[in-house]
Write an enzyme that holds these catalytic residues in place. Structure first.
Site, short mmCIF file in Angstrom:
data_model
loop_
_atom_site.label_atom_id
_atom_site.label_comp_id
_atom_site.label_asym_id
_atom_site.label_seq_id
_atom_site.Cartn_x
_atom_site.Cartn_y
_atom_site.Cartn_z
N ASP A 86 0.05 -2.93 -2.06
CA ASP A 86 -1.42 -2.57 -1.35
C ASP A 86 -1.93 -2.39 -3.08
OD1 ASP A 86 -2.20 -2.83 1.36
OD2 ASP A 86 -1.88 -0.36 1.05
N ASP A 100 5.00 -2.99 0.50
CA ASP A 100 4.42 -1.88 -0.53
C ASP A 100 5.48 -0.83 -0.34
OD1 ASP A 100 3.24 -3.97 0.61
OD2 ASP A 100 1.61 -2.52 1.65
N HIS A 142 -6.16 5.13 0.41
CA HIS A 142 -5.13 5.13 -0.43
C HIS A 142 -4.41 3.63 -1.53
CE1 HIS A 142 -4.90 2.47 2.96
NE2 HIS A 142 -4.33 1.80 2.18
N LYS A 172 -2.49 -7.45 -2.63
CA LYS A 172 -2.47 -7.92 -0.97
C LYS A 172 -3.75 -6.78 -0.81
CE LYS A 172 0.48 -5.68 1.34
NZ LYS A 172 0.00 -4.85 2.15
N CYS A 198 2.11 -3.48 7.34
CA CYS A 198 2.05 -4.29 6.90
C CYS A 198 3.62 -5.43 6.90
CB CYS A 198 1.91 -3.88 5.31
SG CYS A 198 0.11 -3.30 4.62
N HIS A 237 -6.19 -1.48 -3.15
CA HIS A 237 -7.11 -2.00 -2.85
C HIS A 237 -8.23 -1.15 -4.14
CE1 HIS A 237 -5.57 -2.32 1.52
NE2 HIS A 237 -5.14 -0.94 1.37
C1 VGL Z 1 -0.23 -0.03 5.50
C2 VGL Z 1 -1.29 1.30 6.13
C3 VGL Z 1 -2.30 0.92 5.14
C4 VGL Z 1 0.98 -0.92 4.40
C5 VGL Z 1 -1.65 -0.38 4.26
O1 VGL Z 1 1.71 -1.06 3.92
O2 VGL Z 1 1.74 -0.98 5.94
N1 VGL Z 1 -0.51 0.56 6.03
N2 VGL Z 1 -2.55 0.30 4.61
ZN ZN Z 2 -3.69 -0.22 3.17
#
Ligand code: VGL
Ligand code: ZN
Length: 191
Positions: free
Chosen positions: A54, A16, A69, A94, A135, A56
């Site tokens: 990430d 990420d 985000h 993911k 993550c 979403h």
């Molecule tokens: C993450 C918070 C929300 C991460 C992803 O990549 O660690 N943290 N979404």
């Molecule tokens: Zn996230």
């Protein structure tokens, strides 16, 4: 291992490293940019580099806990400029559903990551990226549960720290699960 790097049973997983997790992003992590040169320096040591992102939907239960985000396809979801994405063999998306967090790379929907690793006869994962306390942590715990050897690159992870100390606590939890923390620079592996 000078000049050679690790064997094919060992991969680097970059978690990420996306705009929204870096300074100026929607959910910025202080050290987000600082780890990029360290990650790039490790890449030549691996024949296989895997990245997660990430990814979403616009609406998700995830956004009851976090500011929106890494919406799929947006600038915030793109890999951070400067990250050596040319070396990625596989990208794992993911958090793509609307009903879960999808913190772990093993929850990727673009690929069955566990099956992929077993097919490639991978035994060891070196893990780096963002965020140490979410993550990275959940990915490492899943990898250990599934029986993979895990090394965490201490100087190439960055934490959100909703509560001060979350990053350190997460590293301790990873160690307790059998992950090994690796400190310092990568060995000389050529380019
Ligand atoms: C993450 C918070 C929300 C991460 C992803 O990549 O660690 N943290 N979404
Ligand atoms: Zn996230």
């Amino acid at each position: 291992m000078s000049g050679e790097g690790f064997g094919r049973d060992t991969v680097l997983l970059v978690v990420d490293v996306q705009n929204d997790f870096c300074p100026g992003g929607a959910l910025p992590v202080a050290e987000g940019d600082a780890i990029i040169p360290v990650i790039n320096a490790w890449m030549p040591c691996f024949s296989t580099v895997v990245a997660s992102r990430d990814w979403h939907p616009v609406r998700s239960v995830h956004f009851e806990k976090w500011p929106p985000h890494c919406i799929a396809g947006t600038f915030g979801a793109q890999f951070r400029a400067g990250l050596d994405t040319d070396r990625f063999s596989l990208v794992l998306d993911k958090g793509t559903g609307d009903a879960d967090d999808g913190y772990s790379a093993f929850e990727a929907t673009s690929e069955d990551f566990e099956r992929w690793l077993r097919e490639q006869e991978v035994h060891t994962l070196y893990v780096c990226g963002i965020a140490t306390d979410y993550c990275v942590l959940q990915t490492v715990l899943d990898a250990r549960r599934l029986g993979f050897e895990v090394r965490v690159l201490r100087d190439a992870v960055a934490a959100v720290e909703v509560h001060a100390g979350d990053g350190e606590r997460a590293l301790q939890e990873m160690q307790a699960a059998g992950a090994v923390l690796v400190t310092g620079q990568p060995p000389e592996c050529g380019s």
